[in-house]
Design a protein around this motif. Sequence first.
Motif, PDB file in Angstrom:
ATOM      1  N   CYS A 147      -7.917  -0.864  -0.142  1.00 24.45           N
ATOM      2  CA  CYS A 147      -7.642  -0.204   1.139  1.00 24.45           C
ATOM      3  C   CYS A 147      -8.294   1.174   1.206  1.00 24.45           C
ATOM      4  CB  CYS A 147      -6.143  -0.085   1.367  1.00 24.45           C
ATOM      5  SG  CYS A 147      -5.348   1.183   0.356  1.00 24.45           S
ATOM      6  N   CYS A 207      -1.847   2.438  -5.107  1.00 23.73           N
ATOM      7  CA  CYS A 207      -1.001   1.560  -4.292  1.00 23.73           C
ATOM      8  C   CYS A 207      -0.174   0.635  -5.189  1.00 23.73           C
ATOM      9  CB  CYS A 207      -1.850   0.716  -3.357  1.00 23.73           C
ATOM     10  SG  CYS A 207      -2.714   1.676  -2.110  1.00 23.73           S
ATOM     11  N   HIS A 261       0.807  -1.221   0.000  1.00 18.66           N
ATOM     12  CA  HIS A 261       0.000   0.000   0.000  1.00 18.66           C
ATOM     13  C   HIS A 261       0.841   1.272   0.000  1.00 18.66           C
ATOM     14  CE1 HIS A 261      -3.518  -2.469   0.168  1.00 18.66           C
ATOM     15  NE2 HIS A 261      -2.892  -3.196   1.069  1.00 18.66           N
ATOM     16  N   CYS A 311      -7.621   1.260  -4.825  1.00 16.13           N
ATOM     17  CA  CYS A 311      -7.228   0.037  -4.117  1.00 16.13           C
ATOM     18  C   CYS A 311      -8.302  -0.334  -3.095  1.00 16.13           C
ATOM     19  CB  CYS A 311      -5.898   0.280  -3.422  1.00 16.13           C
ATOM     20  SG  CYS A 311      -5.242  -1.143  -2.543  1.00 16.13           S
TER      21      CYS A 311
HETATM   22 ZN   LIG Z   1      -3.923   0.092  -1.027  1.00 15.84          ZN
END
Ligand SMILES: [Zn+2]
Length: 346
Positions: free
Chosen positions: A177, A182, A165, A175
């Motif tokens: 996340c 990332c 990340h 992403c």
């Molecule tokens: Zn990420």
Amino acid sequence: MAEGPLAVGVDIGGTKVAAGLVDGTGAVLRRTRRDTPHRSTSPRVVEDTIVSAVEELLGAGSEEVVAVGIGAAGFVAADRATVVFAPHLSWRNEPLRAALGERLAMPIFVDNDANASVWAEHRFGAGRGESHLVMVNLGTGIGGGIVLDGRVVRGRFGIAGEFGHMQVVPDGIRCECGNRGCWEQYASGNALVREARALMSAGSPVVSDLFERVGGDPSELTGPLVTEAARDGDALARELLGEIGRWLGVGMADLAAALDPGTFVIGGGVSAAGELLLGPAREAFRRQLTGRGYRPEATIVAAQLGNEAGLVGAADLARVGAADLAWADAADHASGPAAGDAPPAG
Ligand SMILES: [Zn+2]
């Protein structure tokens, strides 16, 4: 003939729990497997699974086993006792060492699976003899582990090595996340499959070989299929892997700037592509490296221990941890309160 004290390693992945009895040379003497319990089940079910695998390995022999090491995907606190978060399991701040310690009468050490893998490669695999090692695992995402000065670097909170990340492209691809750009959106197995599918769906005439392999259905495409096509000489699959490799090299140059390792070990499913991946990675790494031409360059090699790195590394970290505990105990007994209270000499 088994060498050195034995330890059990348990690798808890998304689908399988793999356990093995491991000797001091990293050889796996016995193995067993279980399915990973579904994340909806209680922590107790996961413990039962671990205990039953360990007991099976212990029950089959009379050897002395000194410790159990657990390698789990997720965030493991730096105390090596608590799993803070595991994406595949119901564990949230799970006191795993204490829970297992009540049921298995030996020292238990918990680590992140990538820490276990980098340790295994450092001790017995592609990074043997290298004191400064960074491992990058290209699976569905990117995981990583760090060994500096011959020790695993876990970070203050146990979360070091989450390389996937790091942002490599501002405002890049979204992403899971929540952020954009990332590294794992550009240099992982998922990135490889995403790019190949995009080309197929666009009706590109150059993808005919991949088309045949999946019967014309892009959703059937997998990373291993792209790798296989590349190995068979398919130009497009090679180009796609080359692109993944170039992004791998770019990210590694950043890691070299921060950590200055002597060796990068590349593991995970995508690393099966070998030089088709590593060749472009080395070129991009060299181009991107800070102070290139004025510094020694890290070598970039493929991992050697494959799927067993997690359980071998978890076992060995536990074996080393148990030896440290015994050493500390002996030192305690040797000094005692009187000696401890004595004024310092000199
Ligand atoms: Zn990420």
